[in-house]
Design a protein around this motif. Structure first.
Motif, PDB file in Angstrom:
ATOM      1  N   ASP A  82       0.828  -1.212   0.000  1.00  0.00           N
ATOM      2  CA  ASP A  82       0.000   0.000   0.000  1.00  0.00           C
ATOM      3  C   ASP A  82       0.857   1.255   0.000  1.00  0.00           C
ATOM      4  O   ASP A  82       0.547   2.233  -0.693  1.00  0.00           O
ATOM      5  CB  ASP A  82      -0.922   0.019   1.225  1.00  0.00           C
ATOM      6  CG  ASP A  82      -2.232  -0.671   0.968  1.00  0.00           C
ATOM      7  OD1 ASP A  82      -2.558  -0.924  -0.209  1.00  0.00           O
ATOM      8  OD2 ASP A  82      -2.942  -0.964   1.951  1.00  0.00           O
ATOM      9  N   SER A 111      -1.355  -2.061  -5.796  1.00  0.00           N
ATOM     10  CA  SER A 111      -2.677  -2.218  -5.193  1.00  0.00           C
ATOM     11  C   SER A 111      -3.146  -3.661  -5.282  1.00  0.00           C
ATOM     12  O   SER A 111      -3.740  -4.189  -4.337  1.00  0.00           O
ATOM     13  CB  SER A 111      -3.670  -1.288  -5.902  1.00  0.00           C
ATOM     14  OG  SER A 111      -4.975  -1.552  -5.488  1.00  0.00           O
ATOM     15  N   ALA A 132      -1.255  -5.678  -2.699  1.00  0.00           N
ATOM     16  CA  ALA A 132      -1.791  -5.432  -1.362  1.00  0.00           C
ATOM     17  C   ALA A 132      -3.092  -6.198  -1.146  1.00  0.00           C
ATOM     18  O   ALA A 132      -3.315  -6.775  -0.078  1.00  0.00           O
ATOM     19  CB  ALA A 132      -2.005  -3.938  -1.138  1.00  0.00           C
ATOM     20  N   ALA A 133      -3.945  -6.221  -2.156  1.00  0.00           N
ATOM     21  CA  ALA A 133      -5.221  -6.934  -2.029  1.00  0.00           C
ATOM     22  C   ALA A 133      -4.985  -8.431  -1.840  1.00  0.00           C
ATOM     23  O   ALA A 133      -5.646  -9.062  -1.002  1.00  0.00           O
ATOM     24  CB  ALA A 133      -6.084  -6.680  -3.259  1.00  0.00           C
ATOM     25  N   ASP A 186     -10.857  -3.606   5.469  1.00  0.00           N
ATOM     26  CA  ASP A 186      -9.753  -3.183   4.610  1.00  0.00           C
ATOM     27  C   ASP A 186      -9.787  -3.954   3.295  1.00  0.00           C
ATOM     28  O   ASP A 186      -9.550  -3.382   2.227  1.00  0.00           O
ATOM     29  CB  ASP A 186      -8.422  -3.397   5.339  1.00  0.00           C
ATOM     30  CG  ASP A 186      -7.266  -2.707   4.657  1.00  0.00           C
ATOM     31  OD1 ASP A 186      -7.492  -1.809   3.819  1.00  0.00           O
ATOM     32  OD2 ASP A 186      -6.112  -3.066   4.973  1.00  0.00           O
ATOM     33  N   SER A 187     -10.092  -5.233   3.346  1.00  0.00           N
ATOM     34  CA  SER A 187     -10.209  -6.017   2.110  1.00  0.00           C
ATOM     35  C   SER A 187     -11.362  -5.520   1.248  1.00  0.00           C
ATOM     36  O   SER A 187     -11.243  -5.464   0.019  1.00  0.00           O
ATOM     37  CB  SER A 187     -10.425  -7.492   2.442  1.00  0.00           C
ATOM     38  OG  SER A 187      -9.298  -8.028   3.079  1.00  0.00           O
ATOM     39  N   HIS A 241     -12.438  -2.495   1.215  1.00  0.00           N
ATOM     40  CA  HIS A 241     -11.987  -1.204   0.678  1.00  0.00           C
ATOM     41  C   HIS A 241     -11.027  -1.407  -0.494  1.00  0.00           C
ATOM     42  O   HIS A 241     -11.067  -0.652  -1.462  1.00  0.00           O
ATOM     43  CB  HIS A 241     -11.334  -0.383   1.791  1.00  0.00           C
ATOM     44  CG  HIS A 241     -11.124   1.041   1.428  1.00  0.00           C
ATOM     45  ND1 HIS A 241     -12.144   1.958   1.397  1.00  0.00           N
ATOM     46  CD2 HIS A 241     -10.004   1.710   1.056  1.00  0.00           C
ATOM     47  CE1 HIS A 241     -11.665   3.127   1.031  1.00  0.00           C
ATOM     48  NE2 HIS A 241     -10.364   3.006   0.827  1.00  0.00           N
ATOM     49  N   HIS A 242     -10.179  -2.426  -0.418  1.00  0.00           N
ATOM     50  CA  HIS A 242      -9.249  -2.704  -1.505  1.00  0.00           C
ATOM     51  C   HIS A 242      -9.949  -3.255  -2.748  1.00  0.00           C
ATOM     52  O   HIS A 242      -9.356  -3.282  -3.825  1.00  0.00           O
ATOM     53  CB  HIS A 242      -8.174  -3.702  -1.049  1.00  0.00           C
ATOM     54  CG  HIS A 242      -6.999  -3.052  -0.409  1.00  0.00           C
ATOM     55  ND1 HIS A 242      -6.989  -2.710   0.918  1.00  0.00           N
ATOM     56  CD2 HIS A 242      -5.800  -2.670  -0.898  1.00  0.00           C
ATOM     57  CE1 HIS A 242      -5.836  -2.157   1.214  1.00  0.00           C
ATOM     58  NE2 HIS A 242      -5.094  -2.116   0.129  1.00  0.00           N
ATOM     59  N   ALA A 283      -8.698   1.010  -8.036  1.00  0.00           N
ATOM     60  CA  ALA A 283      -7.377   1.298  -7.470  1.00  0.00           C
ATOM     61  C   ALA A 283      -7.181   2.789  -7.202  1.00  0.00           C
ATOM     62  O   ALA A 283      -6.546   3.162  -6.221  1.00  0.00           O
ATOM     63  CB  ALA A 283      -6.287   0.793  -8.403  1.00  0.00           C
ATOM     64  N   ILE A 299      -8.906   3.990  -3.651  1.00  0.00           N
ATOM     65  CA  ILE A 299      -8.661   3.384  -2.346  1.00  0.00           C
ATOM     66  C   ILE A 299      -7.774   4.216  -1.426  1.00  0.00           C
ATOM     67  O   ILE A 299      -7.773   4.005  -0.215  1.00  0.00           O
ATOM     68  CB  ILE A 299      -8.061   1.966  -2.465  1.00  0.00           C
ATOM     69  CG1 ILE A 299      -6.672   2.001  -3.090  1.00  0.00           C
ATOM     70  CG2 ILE A 299      -8.996   1.063  -3.222  1.00  0.00           C
ATOM     71  CD1 ILE A 299      -5.963   0.671  -3.040  1.00  0.00           C
ATOM     72  N   ALA A 355      -7.211   3.106   2.392  1.00  0.00           N
ATOM     73  CA  ALA A 355      -6.635   1.763   2.432  1.00  0.00           C
ATOM     74  C   ALA A 355      -5.337   1.745   3.232  1.00  0.00           C
ATOM     75  O   ALA A 355      -5.085   0.816   4.009  1.00  0.00           O
ATOM     76  CB  ALA A 355      -6.390   1.246   1.019  1.00  0.00           C
ATOM     77  N   THR A 366      -4.827  -0.358   6.642  1.00  0.00           N
ATOM     78  CA  THR A 366      -3.777  -1.373   6.658  1.00  0.00           C
ATOM     79  C   THR A 366      -2.786  -1.109   7.780  1.00  0.00           C
ATOM     80  O   THR A 366      -2.290  -2.059   8.402  1.00  0.00           O
ATOM     81  CB  THR A 366      -3.064  -1.433   5.295  1.00  0.00           C
ATOM     82  OG1 THR A 366      -4.039  -1.584   4.268  1.00  0.00           O
ATOM     83  CG2 THR A 366      -2.101  -2.603   5.234  1.00  0.00           C
TER      84      THR A 366
END
Length: 138
Positions: A35, A47, A50-51, A95-96, A98-99, A103, A106, A110, A114
């Motif tokens: 992130d 991104s 991170a997801a 958070d997931s 939101h991800h 892209a 976020i 995000a 995180t």
């Protein structure tokens, strides 16, 4: 003269529980670093990284939470550990979600979520490994 044997029962962490708990913090930390990389470069692939790291962190957190609940049912006193894991799971879940957005939409939410999830994962790992002992190791 009589001798009495005092048996002290230590709370033993199962090796699978320890392995799963050991994977929670590094995955959240990897998601945090991805992130941050996305925030500083706006390269969309960060991104995606991170997801996916968050998905792995959520799987590990779920397994650690299940092991912690089983430990609670079996009589160990690890309620603070389980509570921190539940809060970590909730923050990681949102958070997931939101991800999962676009892209470009976020940031910065995000990154903030995180950071919070990573700090909670660190606290959960710290509590888990400092209170749960393997055998007679102190």
């Amino acid at each position: 003269m009589e001798s009495t044997v005092v048996v002290t029962r230590t709370r033993v962490i199962h090796p699978v529980h320890a392995a799963v708990l050991g994977g929670v913090f590094p995955l959240f930390l990897g998601a945090l670093l991805a992130d941050y990389a996305y925030w500083s470069t706006y390269e969309i692939q960060w991104s995606n990284f991170a997801a996916w790291l968050l998905v792995g962190a959520m799987v590990m957190t779920t397994l650690a939470l299940l092991a912690g609940i089983v430990g609670l049912v079996r009589g160990s006193r690890q309620l603070p550990y389980v509570i921190v894991l539940v809060v970590t799971w909730l923050v990681g879940f949102f958070d997931s979600l939101h991800h999962a957005r676009d892209a470009w939409a976020i940031m910065p939410g995000a990154l903030v979520m995180t950071v919070i999830a990573t700090l909670l994962a660190f606290v959960a790992t710290w509590i888990g490994f400092s209170t749960l002992r393997a055998g007679d190791v102190r």
